[in-house]
Design a protein around this motif. Sequence first.
Motif, PDB file in Angstrom:
ATOM      1  N   THR A 210       0.207  -8.184  -1.765  1.00 10.69           N
ATOM      2  CA  THR A 210      -0.112  -7.393  -0.552  1.00 10.69           C
ATOM      3  C   THR A 210      -0.669  -5.935  -1.002  1.00 10.69           C
ATOM      4  N   ASP A 211       0.005  -5.294  -1.884  1.00  8.96           N
ATOM      5  CA  ASP A 211      -0.421  -3.881  -2.392  1.00  8.96           C
ATOM      6  C   ASP A 211      -1.095  -4.328  -3.640  1.00  8.96           C
ATOM      7  N   SER A 212      -1.812  -5.335  -4.009  1.00  7.12           N
ATOM      8  CA  SER A 212      -2.800  -5.657  -4.976  1.00  7.12           C
ATOM      9  C   SER A 212      -3.706  -4.501  -5.170  1.00  7.12           C
ATOM     10  N   LEU A 213      -4.380  -4.394  -6.436  1.00  2.94           N
ATOM     11  CA  LEU A 213      -5.329  -3.531  -6.727  1.00  2.94           C
ATOM     12  C   LEU A 213      -6.702  -3.693  -6.069  1.00  2.94           C
ATOM     13  N   ASP A 214      -6.888  -5.093  -5.769  1.00  2.00           N
ATOM     14  CA  ASP A 214      -8.101  -5.183  -4.853  1.00  2.00           C
ATOM     15  C   ASP A 214      -7.801  -4.781  -3.378  1.00  2.00           C
ATOM     16  N   ASN A 215      -6.633  -5.161  -2.920  1.00  2.00           N
ATOM     17  CA  ASN A 215      -6.188  -4.545  -1.704  1.00  2.00           C
ATOM     18  C   ASN A 215      -6.184  -2.958  -1.231  1.00  2.00           C
ATOM     19  N   THR A 216      -5.458  -2.506  -2.269  1.00  2.00           N
ATOM     20  CA  THR A 216      -5.239  -0.925  -2.162  1.00  2.00           C
ATOM     21  C   THR A 216      -6.635  -0.174  -2.512  1.00  2.00           C
ATOM     22  N   TYR A 217      -7.686  -0.723  -3.537  1.00  2.00           N
ATOM     23  CA  TYR A 217      -9.178  -0.215  -3.543  1.00  2.00           C
ATOM     24  C   TYR A 217      -9.637  -0.318  -2.497  1.00  2.00           C
ATOM     25  N   LYS A 218      -9.665  -1.729  -2.035  1.00  2.00           N
ATOM     26  CA  LYS A 218     -10.446  -1.894  -0.532  1.00  2.00           C
ATOM     27  C   LYS A 218     -10.218  -1.027   0.486  1.00  2.00           C
ATOM     28  N   GLU A 219      -8.791  -0.909   0.877  1.00  2.00           N
ATOM     29  CA  GLU A 219      -8.212  -0.127   2.044  1.00  2.00           C
ATOM     30  C   GLU A 219      -8.404   1.228   1.748  1.00  2.00           C
ATOM     31  N   ASN A 220      -8.271   2.039   0.374  1.00  2.00           N
ATOM     32  CA  ASN A 220      -8.529   3.336   0.261  1.00  2.00           C
ATOM     33  C   ASN A 220     -10.032   3.561   0.737  1.00  2.00           C
ATOM     34  N   SER A 221     -10.793   2.699   0.263  1.00  2.00           N
ATOM     35  CA  SER A 221     -12.180   3.026   0.217  1.00  2.00           C
ATOM     36  C   SER A 221     -12.632   2.785   1.647  1.00  2.00           C
ATOM     37  N   LEU A 222     -11.946   2.274   2.657  1.00  2.00           N
ATOM     38  CA  LEU A 222     -12.414   1.960   4.092  1.00  2.00           C
ATOM     39  C   LEU A 222     -13.398   0.716   3.736  1.00  2.00           C
ATOM     40  N   GLY A 223     -13.004  -0.304   2.783  1.00  2.00           N
ATOM     41  CA  GLY A 223     -13.897  -1.508   2.490  1.00  2.00           C
ATOM     42  C   GLY A 223     -14.972  -1.395   1.759  1.00  2.00           C
ATOM     43  N   GLN A 224     -15.141  -0.258   1.063  1.00  2.00           N
ATOM     44  CA  GLN A 224     -16.319  -0.259   0.261  1.00  2.00           C
ATOM     45  C   GLN A 224     -16.320  -0.409  -1.089  1.00  2.00           C
TER      46      GLN A 224
END
Length: 542
Positions: A210-224
């Motif tokens: 749930t808090d994977s690097l992929d998820n965290t980077y995606k959500e921090n960047s607002l999907g970018q």
Amino acid sequence: MPGLLKIFSALTLTLFLAACSGGSGGGNSDNNQPNGETNSGSNTGTSSDDDVGNEGNEGNEGNEGNEGNDDDATDTGDYTFNPATPLSTLVVGSSEYAQGSLKLENTDSKSPTFQSGTFSGEYGDFKLYDSGNWEYQLNSNTISLNNGATVKDTITFPLSNGDQLSVTFSIQTIEATQNSIVFVLVNFSDALVTDDVSISQLADMTFNDTDSLDNTYKENSLGQLKFKRHLSDNNSLAQYCYGEENNEESSIDCFIYSIPDSQNGGVLSVENAQARARSSQDSQYSDGGYTWRDNATRWIESSFMDANNRPVDLNEWRHRVFIFPNAAYNAGLVGTGVAAVNGRWSIVTADSDQLIMGHELGHNIGLGHAGNDTNNDGDTNDRGESEYGSAAVFMGNSWQSRLFGSAHREFMGWYNSFPNYSKSIARNPGSTSEIQLQAIELTAGELENSLPQLVKVEANGSSNGEDYYFVEYHISHPILNPRSQQEQAVTVHYLKDGTANQVATLDEPGSNFTDASAGVTIQLKSRNDDTNTATISVSYSN
């Protein structure tokens, strides 16, 4: 040594990562059958976990005289189903249709087959043909998605024997940059990276949790910004590593390198490397792993071929993560982590939490540290301060931190496409403004479009020498704040050359921060737990 370096070492292994000093020198769905399913083909009509009541063919008790033929009568054939996850990524408004082909592998004469049908998901319709060819088209439900949100659509369909299989699509509302990543596991004869973290764990930390690097980077960047699991979908290539055989979710791109012992032959041991670091003039034992990184790169690029039958070039991956076993860190051979700012490589010690990797990858994309400057004098060198002292954020040092704060998001330009999520307050002597802001941890799919996450306060002449303060509100969150750090607090930061320093924590309504040099006061007025918002005031003196 290429590029500017940031080094990440440890103070304690239980609660905190140490300041990045020089070290030693230098299951994706809830459906019955997960991806990667293998059917043994005996004693069951489906491979669903829900069919435990069929064990032993209890419904056929009257046929006891034919027990010798039971397996033949119920054998549905062997097969393996291992689709990519996601099967395809679609972008609302620009890439709303996808097609491809599915395959059942390791089949026999009794194996089931695909059967034609159209199956509706939440965000699209999936059309499957007998051949395994498929089409997927987004539907009108995507209109309801917030700008910047990313969602999954899982489609379940039956095989000819009734087995239920599923595929998952990723739907984005904005085109994401997908950074490819490869892991190089650097082993000693007496210490392996996989002694500390397995391939499956690396896959989970990077892509599946749930808090994977992929998820965290995606959500921090607002999907970018997100990560790409494989540079090539050719799973016969050497870099295609499985933690579990034929389980796509356990896979990553990786190479495994064993350090040669140049004196004794064979593979170098940590014990010998440590002894030579104290006595040898050979820098490979005391340079923090740089020589071994370079040797591993040369060996990989001279030993393996890519999808085009050319020698592998590690520069084709955006990120190259060289992982050393904990024993090498304990022996002083490498630090906890080091990376090139705006570069492509990092060296990290194997760990079961993704903070170290997330931190060093943050340097790769251009970010500095996140410190605490409690006296607001423009540095983090005073007693009680640290250039890693800001809690809850990747670029600090608190365990299980997953956040890039508002100042770093501003530095990366992630709010440029979302003007509603940030608000600037211009200096106006004698004025007071009240602003309701949403929690910085809320993802694009959770945000209210009309409220900011970031309040950028003009502060010319500030005590720290910078022109703006960045104000944010914190909540507990399973992706971006799983450890509930700074929960229900408003924090104030400034940005200096890519480094985001925290100057104040406003814990309770009525608490405030004042910079007399800039003539500005920021106060926490109230909080609303139901809407995950806080109201602040910004006041300027005359």
